[in-house]
Design a protein around this motif. Structure first.
Motif, short mmCIF file in Angstrom:
data_model
loop_
_atom_site.label_atom_id
_atom_site.label_comp_id
_atom_site.label_asym_id
_atom_site.label_seq_id
_atom_site.Cartn_x
_atom_site.Cartn_y
_atom_site.Cartn_z
N UNK A 1 41.66 28.50 55.60
CA UNK A 1 42.32 29.80 55.65
C UNK A 1 41.35 30.82 56.23
N UNK A 2 41.73 31.57 57.28
CA UNK A 2 40.82 32.54 57.89
C UNK A 2 40.44 33.67 56.94
N UNK A 3 39.22 34.16 57.07
CA UNK A 3 38.75 35.34 56.32
C UNK A 3 39.01 36.60 57.15
N UNK A 4 39.44 37.65 56.48
CA UNK A 4 39.73 38.92 57.13
C UNK A 4 38.71 40.00 56.79
N UNK A 5 37.96 39.82 55.71
CA UNK A 5 37.02 40.86 55.27
C UNK A 5 35.94 40.22 54.41
N UNK A 6 34.83 40.94 54.24
CA UNK A 6 33.75 40.44 53.39
C UNK A 6 32.92 41.60 52.87
N UNK A 7 32.15 41.33 51.81
CA UNK A 7 31.31 42.37 51.21
C UNK A 7 30.21 41.73 50.40
N UNK A 8 28.99 42.31 50.49
CA UNK A 8 27.90 41.93 49.58
C UNK A 8 28.16 42.54 48.22
N UNK A 18 34.62 37.15 50.16
CA UNK A 18 35.42 37.05 51.38
C UNK A 18 36.90 37.20 51.02
N UNK A 19 37.58 38.14 51.69
CA UNK A 19 39.01 38.31 51.52
C UNK A 19 39.75 37.48 52.55
N UNK A 20 40.71 36.71 52.13
CA UNK A 20 41.36 35.73 53.00
C UNK A 20 42.75 36.18 53.47
N UNK A 49 42.56 42.87 54.01
CA UNK A 49 41.93 43.42 55.21
C UNK A 49 40.70 44.28 54.92
N UNK A 50 40.50 44.69 53.66
CA UNK A 50 39.33 45.49 53.28
C UNK A 50 38.81 45.00 51.94
N UNK A 51 37.49 45.01 51.81
CA UNK A 51 36.86 44.51 50.58
C UNK A 51 35.58 45.28 50.34
N UNK A 52 35.41 45.80 49.11
CA UNK A 52 34.23 46.57 48.77
C UNK A 52 33.74 46.18 47.38
#
Length: 242
Positions: A1-8, A18-20, A49-52
């Motif tokens: 499944x593709x990832x759309x967003x990520x965050x440390x 990782x947001x999928x 689409x956004x991840x924090x």
């Protein structure tokens, strides 16, 4: 499944999220790269689409990890160390289609951007009447400022109209400068301007002409630099504190 967003992670720097595309979130430990440590199911199958990663607050136990995500339905908060599902940030479920989220860890300010739902029965809120289309590539949407008051508590601090993309997921950023009001940097889809607005009023401070719509906007507090990436150009702006 593709990832759309990520965050440390702000607390555990070896963790990354990782947001999928299917609405779930994966938790990784960079010391164990064979696969994700955990897979968390979302409220819907809409792409994240956004991840924090959220900063530590006094209302949370030491080391508790929480993240804020955004998909079309709006912003959700996740407790990484809990088996419970994420919850929608209260008061954000009837604003329209969520297209962007910006977070400032030093102040716990959040700006969520929306475009209107097509064929919806309820008018876009805020700030009021029926959403209307504007010239250029944009449609009239809104930006909503929230403040995280504690672990699960959020307060609406302000809102404004905005010219947002009809189809794209724009990028935006909150700028926090010591001894000054925070600013919100975003792209105007109707004029291609890079717009700086003072928070919480969303009053426009400055506009910068861009050759095309902004594809990404980032701010480095260490260097006081704001970067804006358009189709084939990267422009840098330095903060002037004088």
């Amino acid at each position: 499944v593709p990832a759309w967003s990520c965050s440390w992670d702000h607390i555990s720097t070896h963790n990354i999220y990782a947001g999928l595309q299917n609405g779930s979130v994966l938790v990784f430990d960079m010391r164990q790269t064979a696969g994700p440590l955990k897979s968390l199911a979302g409220l819907t199958s809409n792409p994240v689409h956004s991840l924090q990663s959220l900063a530590q607050t006094t209302s949370l136990s030491s080391g508790a990890r929480t993240i804020l995500s955004a998909s079309a339905i709006g912003p959700c908060q996740w407790d990484i160390d809990s088996e419970e599902r994420p919850f929608m940030v209260p008061g954000t479920d009837d604003q329209g289609v969520c297209i962007s989220l910006a977070y400032c860890p030093s102040s716990d300010d959040i700006v969520v951007s929306y475009r209107p739902k097509f064929n919806m029965d309820v008018p876009l809120s805020p700030p009021s009447p029926t959403p209307s289309y504007v010239t250029g590539q944009g449609v009239q949407g809104s930006n909503v400022l929230l403040k995280r008051m504690g672990g699960n508590d959020f307060q609406k601090m302000g809102s404004s109209y905005a010219n947002v993309s009809k189809i794209r997921l724009p990028k935006c950023v909150i700028i926090d400068i010591e001894n000054q009001n925070r600013m919100f940097a975003s792209g105007d889809e109707a004029t291609c301007d890079l717009v700086l607005q003072e928070l919480p009023s969303f009053s426009v401070i400055q506009r910068f002409k861009m050759p095309a719509q902004a594809r990404d906007i980032r701010y480095s507090p260490s260097y006081g630099m704001l970067g804006c990436l358009s189709e084939n150009l990267l422009q840098l702006f330095r903060t002037n504190l004088s």
